[in-house]
Write a protein that holds these residues in place. Sequence first.
Motif, PDB file in Angstrom:
ATOM      1  N   ASN A  43       0.820  -1.208   0.000  1.00 55.05           N
ATOM      2  CA  ASN A  43       0.000   0.000   0.000  1.00 55.05           C
ATOM      3  C   ASN A  43       0.862   1.269   0.000  1.00 55.05           C
ATOM      4  N   LEU A  44       2.074   1.164  -0.544  1.00 52.75           N
ATOM      5  CA  LEU A  44       2.976   2.313  -0.576  1.00 52.75           C
ATOM      6  C   LEU A  44       2.348   3.499  -1.316  1.00 52.75           C
ATOM      7  N   LYS A  45       1.729   3.243  -2.442  1.00 51.42           N
ATOM      8  CA  LYS A  45       1.103   4.324  -3.212  1.00 51.42           C
ATOM      9  C   LYS A  45       0.043   5.025  -2.370  1.00 51.42           C
ATOM     10  N   GLU A  46      -0.774   4.248  -1.689  1.00 50.61           N
ATOM     11  CA  GLU A  46      -1.819   4.810  -0.833  1.00 50.61           C
ATOM     12  C   GLU A  46      -1.210   5.611   0.316  1.00 50.61           C
ATOM     13  N   MET A  47      -0.121   5.106   0.886  1.00 51.40           N
ATOM     14  CA  MET A  47       0.531   5.805   1.994  1.00 51.40           C
ATOM     15  C   MET A  47       1.133   7.133   1.521  1.00 51.40           C
ATOM     16  N   VAL A  48       1.689   7.147   0.315  1.00 51.21           N
ATOM     17  CA  VAL A  48       2.234   8.383  -0.250  1.00 51.21           C
ATOM     18  C   VAL A  48       1.089   9.361  -0.514  1.00 51.21           C
ATOM     19  N   GLU A  49       0.009   8.869  -1.114  1.00 51.90           N
ATOM     20  CA  GLU A  49      -1.148   9.733  -1.404  1.00 51.90           C
ATOM     21  C   GLU A  49      -1.732  10.339  -0.136  1.00 51.90           C
ATOM     22  N   ASN A  50      -1.769   9.555   0.946  1.00 52.89           N
ATOM     23  CA  ASN A  50      -2.344  10.014   2.213  1.00 52.89           C
ATOM     24  C   ASN A  50      -1.331  10.722   3.106  1.00 52.89           C
ATOM     25  N   LYS A  51      -0.148  10.991   2.558  1.00 52.67           N
ATOM     26  CA  LYS A  51       0.914  11.719   3.262  1.00 52.67           C
ATOM     27  C   LYS A  51       1.324  11.052   4.569  1.00 52.67           C
ATOM     28  N   LYS A  52       1.385   9.716   4.549  1.00 49.29           N
ATOM     29  CA  LYS A  52       1.894   8.968   5.695  1.00 49.29           C
ATOM     30  C   LYS A  52       3.354   8.585   5.478  1.00 49.29           C
ATOM     31  N   ILE A  53       3.776   8.591   4.221  1.00 47.34           N
ATOM     32  CA  ILE A  53       5.177   8.370   3.842  1.00 47.34           C
ATOM     33  C   ILE A  53       5.502   9.389   2.765  1.00 47.34           C
ATOM     34  N   PHE A  54       6.703   9.947   2.857  1.00 49.30           N
ATOM     35  CA  PHE A  54       7.167  10.899   1.860  1.00 49.30           C
ATOM     36  C   PHE A  54       8.425  10.339   1.212  1.00 49.30           C
ATOM     37  N   ILE A  55       8.604  10.625  -0.040  1.00 56.99           N
ATOM     38  CA  ILE A  55       9.778  10.120  -0.748  1.00 56.99           C
ATOM     39  C   ILE A  55      10.451  11.278  -1.463  1.00 56.99           C
ATOM     40  N   LEU A  56      11.745  11.411  -1.220  1.00 56.83           N
ATOM     41  CA  LEU A  56      12.550  12.372  -1.959  1.00 56.83           C
ATOM     42  C   LEU A  56      13.245  11.616  -3.077  1.00 56.83           C
ATOM     43  N   ALA A  57      13.227  12.171  -4.254  1.00 54.93           N
ATOM     44  CA  ALA A  57      13.897  11.568  -5.401  1.00 54.93           C
ATOM     45  C   ALA A  57      15.079  12.444  -5.792  1.00 54.93           C
ATOM     46  N   VAL A  58      16.130  11.813  -6.278  1.00 57.60           N
ATOM     47  CA  VAL A  58      17.294  12.533  -6.764  1.00 57.60           C
ATOM     48  C   VAL A  58      17.350  12.383  -8.264  1.00 57.60           C
ATOM     49  N   LEU A  59      17.413  13.501  -8.924  1.00 51.73           N
ATOM     50  CA  LEU A  59      17.541  13.481 -10.377  1.00 51.73           C
ATOM     51  C   LEU A  59      18.931  13.972 -10.758  1.00 51.73           C
ATOM     52  N   TYR A  60      19.526  13.247 -11.638  1.00 53.10           N
ATOM     53  CA  TYR A  60      20.834  13.609 -12.175  1.00 53.10           C
ATOM     54  C   TYR A  60      20.640  13.631 -13.678  1.00 53.10           C
ATOM     55  N   ASP A  61      20.709  14.813 -14.262  1.00 53.49           N
ATOM     56  CA  ASP A  61      20.394  14.963 -15.691  1.00 53.49           C
ATOM     57  C   ASP A  61      19.003  14.409 -16.009  1.00 53.49           C
ATOM     58  N   ASP A  62      18.029  14.720 -15.180  1.00 56.96           N
ATOM     59  CA  ASP A  62      16.628  14.304 -15.333  1.00 56.96           C
ATOM     60  C   ASP A  62      16.389  12.796 -15.216  1.00 56.96           C
ATOM     61  N   LYS A  63      17.354  12.056 -14.720  1.00 55.74           N
ATOM     62  CA  LYS A  63      17.213  10.610 -14.508  1.00 55.74           C
ATOM     63  C   LYS A  63      17.175  10.367 -13.000  1.00 55.74           C
ATOM     64  N   ILE A  64      16.197   9.596 -12.520  1.00 54.84           N
ATOM     65  CA  ILE A  64      16.134   9.276 -11.088  1.00 54.84           C
ATOM     66  C   ILE A  64      17.267   8.309 -10.771  1.00 54.84           C
ATOM     67  N   VAL A  65      18.154   8.731  -9.860  1.00 56.26           N
ATOM     68  CA  VAL A  65      19.324   7.909  -9.518  1.00 56.26           C
ATOM     69  C   VAL A  65      19.368   7.547  -8.037  1.00 56.26           C
ATOM     70  N   GLY A  66      18.426   8.075  -7.263  1.00 56.32           N
ATOM     71  CA  GLY A  66      18.411   7.764  -5.844  1.00 56.32           C
ATOM     72  C   GLY A  66      17.124   8.237  -5.210  1.00 56.32           C
ATOM     73  N   ALA A  67      16.925   7.814  -3.975  1.00 55.44           N
ATOM     74  CA  ALA A  67      15.715   8.193  -3.246  1.00 55.44           C
ATOM     75  C   ALA A  67      15.892   7.860  -1.771  1.00 55.44           C
ATOM     76  N   VAL A  68      15.053   8.454  -0.968  1.00 57.49           N
ATOM     77  CA  VAL A  68      14.967   8.108   0.445  1.00 57.49           C
ATOM     78  C   VAL A  68      13.516   8.300   0.860  1.00 57.49           C
ATOM     79  N   ARG A  69      13.075   7.468   1.773  1.00 56.59           N
ATOM     80  CA  ARG A  69      11.723   7.572   2.299  1.00 56.59           C
ATOM     81  C   ARG A  69      11.811   8.098   3.731  1.00 56.59           C
ATOM     82  N   TYR A  70      10.769   8.811   4.174  1.00 58.64           N
ATOM     83  CA  TYR A  70      10.722   9.249   5.564  1.00 58.64           C
ATOM     84  C   TYR A  70       9.271   9.417   5.986  1.00 58.64           C
ATOM     85  N   LYS A  71       9.057   9.297   7.294  1.00 58.10           N
ATOM     86  CA  LYS A  71       7.714   9.432   7.854  1.00 58.10           C
ATOM     87  C   LYS A  71       7.829   9.771   9.333  1.00 58.10           C
TER      88      LYS A  71
END
Length: 158
Positions: A43-71
Motif C-alpha cells: 500500500n505504498l502508493k496509498e501511503m504516499v497519497e495520504n501523506k503517511k510516507i514521503f519520498i525524496l527523489a534525486v535526479l541527475y540529468d533528469d534521470k532518477i538515480v536515488g531516493a529516500v523515504r521518511y515518515k
Amino acid sequence: MAKVVIRKMKLDELPRVISVTRRAFNVPFLEGGIISDYKESENLKEMVENKKIFILAVLYDDKIVGAVRYKPTANGQNIYSFRLAVLKSYRHMGIGSKLIKRVEKITKKLGYKKVKLDCILEKGLFPYYKKFGYRVFNIKKHENHYDDFMYKKVMPKS
C-alpha cells in the motif's frame, strides 16, 4: 556538468523510484544471506497519497538515480528515515549526503526533534552515518543479521 536535483517524488514516478531502490540495494543481496528479497509495502502508493510516507527523489540529468523515504514516528516526535538508495554508478558523488541532509532539514523545519534510522549492521554503514552525527541507540539481532538503530538530534532541547 550535470545538475543534481532533490525534490519530492511525483506519484507517477513511484514505479521508477521502486526500481531504482531495488537496483541500488542489488536484490537479492546474497542468496540465503542477510536479505534475499526486496519487499515494498503493497500500500505504498496509498501511503504516499495520504501523506503517511514521503519520498525524496534525486535526479541527475533528469534521470532518477536515488531516493529516500521518511515518515513521522508513531509517537509523533521524530522522523524515521529509511531506504536510502543511490544507484551504484552514482555513488561517491555526495548524493546520499544530500539526501540525508535534506531529510534533516525537513525534520527541523517541521519541528521534529530527531531523525531516526536503522540499517543492517553487517553492511558496515555505521561509519557512514556516524560522520553525519548519528549515534547508535540499539542493536537488534534477527535470524541472520543485526539491525543497527541510530538517531540524530536536529532540534535543541526546549
